[in-house]
Write an enzyme that holds these catalytic residues in place. Structure first.
Site, short mmCIF file in Angstrom:
data_model
loop_
_atom_site.label_atom_id
_atom_site.label_comp_id
_atom_site.label_asym_id
_atom_site.label_seq_id
_atom_site.Cartn_x
_atom_site.Cartn_y
_atom_site.Cartn_z
CD GLU A 135 -3.03 0.91 2.25
OE1 GLU A 135 -4.22 1.09 1.97
OE2 GLU A 135 -2.65 0.61 3.40
N GLY A 273 1.83 -0.28 11.18
CA GLY A 273 1.33 -1.12 12.27
C GLY A 273 0.90 -2.46 11.75
CB ALA A 274 -1.38 -4.35 10.95
CD GLU A 276 -6.10 -2.65 4.53
OE1 GLU A 276 -6.49 -1.82 3.70
OE2 GLU A 276 -5.22 -2.39 5.38
CG ASN A 277 -1.82 -7.87 2.88
OD1 ASN A 277 -1.79 -6.90 2.15
ND2 ASN A 277 -0.90 -8.10 3.80
CG HIS A 307 -7.54 -0.66 12.06
ND1 HIS A 307 -7.73 0.68 12.25
CD2 HIS A 307 -7.07 -0.78 10.79
CE1 HIS A 307 -7.40 1.35 11.15
NE2 HIS A 307 -6.99 0.47 10.25
CD GLU A 308 -4.74 -3.63 9.77
OE1 GLU A 308 -5.00 -3.68 8.55
OE2 GLU A 308 -4.35 -2.57 10.31
CG HIS A 311 -8.97 -2.39 6.72
ND1 HIS A 311 -9.53 -1.27 6.14
CD2 HIS A 311 -7.91 -1.93 7.46
CE1 HIS A 311 -8.86 -0.20 6.52
NE2 HIS A 311 -7.88 -0.57 7.32
CD GLU A 330 -6.68 2.63 6.44
OE1 GLU A 330 -6.90 2.30 7.63
OE2 GLU A 330 -6.05 1.91 5.65
#
Length: 863
Positions: A135, A273-274, A276-277, A307-308, A311, A330
């Site tokens: 990303e 942080g991470a 979201e794949n 959070h992820e 997504h 987001e």
């Protein structure tokens, strides 16, 4: 590189012309181990087949690829000359047919910057680990594609890897004949495809769910990390939060998780942080805790996991059309992270952390000259990269919290459910979301959107209290002010649904709420009629319960009450909101920084929420570094150092408060007695009952010792020998750069600015060590060097490293009018520089100007 910075107009033109039916990507990463093949970058083979349609046969377009070389290109069976069609970032496609097949055979480069396919060698055991991070637009560093979010397609990956490795991708994988082949994905965007490969430690579990109609869902779960971190990996807690989140989102979204398996990879040298794949979420491995941490760290990890996960629906299933509407994923994921954290896990105080920590990020970003509406104007990919900011995430989430108060939770969630079903595997714009919310709520969303999503800046809300002769409230009003942010004004006054709380002290001395009213604030002044006749308050808290997004101000009586009785506030959310408001006042030069530091030292020891306590420590440190008058810095350092030690010794043995105060004490230690205590704790000659000085705490104690010349290279080398790991190496590099020597600073500068030999993680560590608040004079020569170097660095290095250097090495510690003028001179002389680079410098300039205003306010208070 020509064409590397894709524009919005180019993307729209290509999306109107092309539609993609599928990708087949074959990677050979066996070159990741062993000797590199030559003088250039270490490379791997990437072969991509793209099937796509063109609605204007005969038209021209291009595919994206950033690679050192291309071996072969074939379009519809016709071989093209790579030297003619490939310019380093784009492959020209001429005379397209109605249906097309493009095959690209390339040599792509492994990354050391966390962008593309990152290659990491573990110093502990020599093992090699790979992972991808794309990303907004780095999948083109790994395979040829159409790199924009609205050209979705199914993907099939296959990977050849060393025999002893395991490989993961978005789909379920199988190993046959030395090749890992992965199930075809649903239609997804290029930037959320993913490959992870190496000798990772892998743990499995499963999630099962039976829906009301009898449908049964089973999701294989996996979690992985480097072998060296396996002894510290608490996968059970990761799986617990994962299952709680899946239950929560299934309950509320009425759309089963759509991507099959759910793997979570904790990977080294990660920039974010991470990410979201779908089916393979990647996280920074610092979420695996090598030492004792507070509950706040576990809460933060849980929040990121959720959070992820949000997504998977907001972003992966339904994706924004272009990066203008990045908030569509987001902001929602940030809101849903806190919403599900409170509703599904043990972290039921998550909204306190949100109010205190996440919103602080938003308030800062929204007062910078680069502030922008939540729905931003994103011209190109460089703009997109910088828009992963506090406005898109935390302000957007705050506004969604206000939206829930505006339309009601049931209408909001029903709108989300319709949005997923209506746009599954598609792309959306702002209007697509607003239309479903209008359907479910019956509200006119256009006016709300104009006020909240399409304007910038943060409003201030201040109470005005008029008392009667009898001592009761005659009138209580809320005054709303617009933001004034140089160089432009943002005059928008917004509609706010707020709660106004009245507080008084009880006979026992507790400061408690005795009256509350919800009101729609609209315009410059709103009377809260419901509170007329109430007993006179000692504290009025506008935005009690944190329903809206605003800067809260206080009337004189309320501020006087907080100065004397802040610690007596019994409600932890109200306390967090007051602390946040006081910090905003400090940053706005309305409260002297020494007063804020004094309040922290008086009342933080009574703070029950560990996340708020750690935020107060960070703010107090920032106040000392940036906002107190220079002549008070020495006294301020003594105040914080002595206060931190007092609280450390007084904290319950073994408690997380004790650990938090130990870390803060190390961060502010500067005097000889404090440094001597840190040395003693490291050597075992000093002891604080209950404080376990584990390896992570040892490094925290060593950095101030290094910065004050009390830990030389041999001491740090000995510590690395004790902790010869990737984490230990990062700590050592930071401590080495922190030493107070002109030669050390010159070396650190050269390693970061003049060379690209360091990986992204070691660049970050070197910058963190380089800038020490106690070394202002030592760093003075680098102000001029900074302005001479940044445009070259921006042009020559990856955008991630460029951002790290421009932000991290700005001479903020040379906090003087001279530095402000030098910054203005650079901006004036470089009006044609990359807009993203100018934005970073403008933001740093604003922080510096704000610091100087704060110092002037503090100096006035000391006279």
């Amino acid at each position: 590189m020509p064409g590397e910075n894709l524009s919005r107009d180019e993307a729209r033109e290509r999306a109107a012309l092309l539609s993609v039916d599928g990708y087949e990507v074959s990677l050979d990463v066996r070159s990741a181990i062993g000797e590199a093949e030559g003088e250039g970058p270490r490379t791997f083979r990437s072969v991509t087949t793209i099937r796509f349609r063109c609605n204007e046969p005969g038209a021209s377009s291009f595919a994206d690829l950033i690679a050192p070389s291309v071996t072969a290109v074939s379009l519809n069976g016709r071989d093209l000359d790579p030297s003619e069609v490939f310019d380093g970032s784009r492959i020209a496609l001429e005379d397209l047919a109605a249906e097309n097949e493009l095959v690209v055979d390339a040599r792509c480069a492994y990354s050391r910057t966390g962008e593309g396919l990152h290659r990491f060698v573990d110093p502990e055991d020599g093992e090699v680990y790979l992972y991808t991070q794309y990303e907004p637009a780095d999948s083109r560093r790994v395979f040829a594609n159409f790199e924009q979010p609205d050209l979705k397609a199914p993907f099939r990956f296959e990977v050849r890897a060393p025999e002893e490795w395991t490989v993961w991708s978005n789909g379920v994988g199988e190993l046959a004949d030395g090749v890992w082949r992965f199930a075809e994905t649903k239609p997804i965007s290029t930037y959320i495809t993913c490959v992870v490969a190496g000798p990772y430690h892998y743990v499995t579990d499963s999630y099962e769910r039976t829906f009301e109609d009898g449908t049964r869902l089973e999701i294989p779960l996996g979690a992985m990390c480097r072998k060296g971190l396996a002894p510290h990996f608490d996968a059970d807690d990761v799986f617990l939060v994962t299952k709680q989140g899946l239950d929560f989102f299934h309950d509320h979204f009425d759309y089963p998780y759509p991507f099959g398996k759910y793997d979570q990879a904790f990977v080294p040298e990660y920039n974010l942080g991470a990410m979201e794949n779908p089916g393979l979420v990647t996280f920074r491995e610092e979420f695996i805790f090598r030492g004792k941490v507070t509950r706040a760290s576990y809460e933060s990890r849980a929040n990121v996991i959720l959070h992820e996960m949000a997504h998977m629906w907001f972003g992966d299933l339904v994706t924004m059309e272009w990066w203008d509407d990045l908030w569509l994923k987001e902001s929602f994921a940030d809101f849903m992270g806190a919403f599900s954290l409170v509703g599904a896990t043990r972290f039921t105080d998550g909204w306190i952390t949100f109010a205190n920590r996440r919103k602080a990020w938003a308030y800062r970003a929204d007062q910078l000259p680069s502030t922008h509406p939540i729905t931003a104007d994103i011209r190109d990919l460089q703009d997109a990269k910088l828009n992963f900011d506090g406005i898109t995430y935390a302000k957007g989430a705050s506004v969604l919290k206000q939206l829930v108060a505006y339309v009601g939770q049931d209408a909001f969630l029903e709108g989300a459910r319709r949005y997923f079903k209506r746009h599954a595997y598609g792309n959306t714009r702002l209007g697509d979301l607003l239309s479903v919310l209008e359907e479910t709520s019956g509200r006119d969303m256009a006016a709300w959107s104009r006020s909240w999503l399409q304007t910038a800046g943060v409003n201030s809300l201040t109470p005005q209290v008029l008392l009667s002769e009898a001592g009761t409230v005659d009138e209580l009003a809320v005054v709303q002010e617009a933001a004034v942010i140089a160089p432009a004004e943002h005059p928008e006054l917004r509609p706010h649904r707020v709660a106004v709380g009245l507080y008084r002290r009880t006979a026992e001395g507790a400061l408690e709420r005795y009256a509350r009213a919800e009101v729609d604030v609209d315009g410059p002044r709103t009377v809260v009629a419901e509170l007329a006749g109430a007993e006179a308050p000692e504290l009025v808290l506008v935005n009690d319960d944190d329903l809206t997004y605003c800067k809260t101000r206080f009337d004189e009586t309320s501020l006087a009450t907080l100065r004397e009785h802040l610690g007596a506030l019994t409600d932890p959310l109200a306390r967090a909101l007051c602390w946040s408001a006081l910090w905003n006042m400090t940053r706005d030069a309305l409260l002297p920084a020494r007063d804020f530091a004094g309040l922290v030292m008086r009342f933080a020891g009574r703070e029950s929420d560990i996340g708020v306590l750690q935020m107060l420590h960070a703010w107090a440190g920032s106040a000392l570094t940036h906002y107190v008058a220079p002549e008070w810095r020495e006294a301020g350092a003594r105040l914080l150092g002595e206060g931190a030690l007092r609280e450390l010794r007084g904290a319950a043995p073994g408690s997380e408060q004790q650990l938090a105060w130990a870390r803060f004490f190390a961060a502010v230690a500067s005097g000889e007695p404090e440094l001597r205590l840190l040395r003693g704790l490291l050597e075992g000659t000093e002891k604080i009952d209950g404080l376990d000085v584990d390896q992570e705490l040892r490094w925290a104690f060593l950095e101030p010792l290094a910065a004050h010349g009390e830990a030389d290279e041999s001491v740090l080398a000995a510590e690395l020998a004790r902790d010869d790991t990737a984490s230990g190496k990062r700590h050592q590099v930071r401590c080495l750069a922190a030493r107070p020597s002109a030669a050390v600073k010159a070396q650190a500068w050269a390693q970061v600015v003049e060379s690209d030999a360091l990986s992204n993680a070691l660049v970050e560590a070197t910058i963190a060590g380089f800038a020490q608040a106690s070394q202002r004079e030592l760093l003075a020569p680098y102000a001029e060097k900074y302005f001479a170097a940044i445009e070259r660095v921006w042009d020559e290095r990856s955008i991630q490293i460029g951002m790290d250097v421009v932000r991290g090495l700005f001479p903020s510690l040379r906090d003087s009018q001279d530095t402000l003028e030098a910054t203005d001179a650079w901006l004036s002389a470089h009006e044609g520089a990359a807009p993203a680079l100018r934005r970073l410098v403008l933001e740093a300039r604003d922080d510096l100007a704000r610091a100087l205003r704060g110092q002037a306010c503090d100096a006035a208070a000391g006279r």
